[in-house]
Structures are given as structure tokens and as C-alpha cells.
Motif scaffolding. Structure first.
Motif, PDB file in Angstrom:
ATOM      1  N   UNK A   1       0.862  -1.178   0.000  1.00  0.00           N
ATOM      2  CA  UNK A   1       0.000   0.000   0.000  1.00  0.00           C
ATOM      3  C   UNK A   1       0.899   1.227   0.000  1.00  0.00           C
ATOM      4  N   UNK A   2       0.655   2.163  -0.920  1.00  0.00           N
ATOM      5  CA  UNK A   2       1.426   3.404  -0.967  1.00  0.00           C
ATOM      6  C   UNK A   2       1.094   4.267   0.248  1.00  0.00           C
ATOM      7  N   UNK A   3       2.120   4.880   0.821  1.00  0.00           N
ATOM      8  CA  UNK A   3       1.946   5.776   1.961  1.00  0.00           C
ATOM      9  C   UNK A   3       2.213   7.206   1.493  1.00  0.00           C
TER      10      UNK A   3
ATOM     11  N   UNK B   1       4.888  10.226   7.883  1.00  0.00           N
ATOM     12  CA  UNK B   1       4.087   9.806   9.031  1.00  0.00           C
ATOM     13  C   UNK B   1       2.623   9.913   8.672  1.00  0.00           C
ATOM     14  N   UNK B   2       1.811   9.128   9.356  1.00  0.00           N
ATOM     15  CA  UNK B   2       0.380   9.183   9.099  1.00  0.00           C
ATOM     16  C   UNK B   2      -0.326   7.958   9.631  1.00  0.00           C
TER      17      UNK B   2
ATOM     18  N   UNK C   1       5.570  -6.914   8.403  1.00  0.00           N
ATOM     19  CA  UNK C   1       5.453  -5.788   7.488  1.00  0.00           C
ATOM     20  C   UNK C   1       6.859  -5.309   7.160  1.00  0.00           C
ATOM     21  N   UNK C   2       7.015  -4.681   6.005  1.00  0.00           N
ATOM     22  CA  UNK C   2       8.283  -4.040   5.676  1.00  0.00           C
ATOM     23  C   UNK C   2       7.978  -2.770   4.889  1.00  0.00           C
ATOM     24  N   UNK C   3       8.835  -1.797   5.048  1.00  0.00           N
ATOM     25  CA  UNK C   3       8.738  -0.572   4.271  1.00  0.00           C
ATOM     26  C   UNK C   3       9.591  -0.731   3.027  1.00  0.00           C
TER      27      UNK C   3
END
Length: 135
Positions: free
Chosen positions: A84-86, A90-91, A105-107
Motif C-alpha cells: 500500500x502506498x503511503x 508519518x500518518x 510488514x516491511x517498508x
């Protein structure tokens, strides 16, 4: 008889409600040295087992870079082969159905610029909080 029925309802009612919870963890990200390069963070997951039937609902994140991000910098959060695109460093977002409550999860970071990045971008930390519900 009525008293027994009332007592039974008192014991059953809490079990019928959905439970909520969350976990928070972090990892370091690494260094992005070139445009068109994808940098993947270390996996992030819950430190302990979650209740059976836990379903991820929301994700909060905070990414700490060591300087300004390059033009065209993109971030996404992935689990398995789904990402999923962020929209920023932050958010908070509502997770689509099917994301695991416990992770991992991984970024993933990408700069669309071409050639070397000067200065290189270091990602000092990735922090997430995953909210979940148990039906």
C-alpha cells in the motif's frame, strides 16, 4: 428462574463483543544511494502472539530520515506480496482486508530520480502501530 437468566446474560454479553488491541514495533531502514533503487526495511512484526482471529484494521507509521528526501521519493508498506502506498513520512491509514494483524510488514523506499543521490538518504528508523480487532 429470572435471576438465573439475568446472570447468564451477564456472562455471555462480554464474550459476544469484539475485542480490540494494538502493537507497536520499529526497525532501521538502511541507506538509499541511487535513484531507481528500491530499499527494503527489515521485517517488523508483533513481539508476541496475537489472539486467534485477530484482523488488522489500521496502521500508523513514523519514518525518520537523516535528511531531506529526494524529489520523487515514494514509500509503501508491504506484507507478503501486497503493498500500500503511503502519502508521507508519518500518518495513519485504514488497512485493506487481508493484511495480517501480526505482520510481518516491511517498508519499501524508492526515488524516481536517476543516478546517484547526493547526499545519500539514510532511513534511521521505521515505526509502526497496527490496530486490530478480534471477532
Amino acid at each position: 428462574m429470572i435471576r438465573a437468566g439475568i446472570l447468564a446474560l451477564l456472562f455471555i454479553a462480554p464474550v459476544a463483543q469484539a475485542a480490540n488491541g494494538s502493537w507497536t514495533s520499529q526497525s532501521f531502514g538502511g541507506t538509499l544511494t541511487r535513484g531507481q533503487q528500491t530499499l527494503k526495511s527489515r521485517p517488523i512484526q508483533a513481539a508476541s502472539a496475537l489472539p486467534k482471529g485477530a484482523v488488522a484494521t489500521r496502521l500508523s507509521w513514523k519514518i525518520t530520515p537523516d535528511g531531506p528526501t529526494p524529489v520523487g521519493f515514494r514509500i509503501q508498506i508491504c506484507s507478503g506480496h501486497r503493498c500500500v502506498a503511503l502519502p508521507g513520512l508519518r500518518g495513519e491509514i485504514t488497512l485493506p482486508a487481508g493484511y495480517p494483524a501480526a505482520g510481518p510488514y516491511r517498508f519499501e523506499y524508492l526515488s524516481v530520480a536517476r543516478g546517484p543521490l547526493y547526499p545519500p538518504l539514510g532511513v534511521l528508523s521505521n515505526q509502526i502501530t497496527v490496530e486490530y480487532r478480534v471477532n
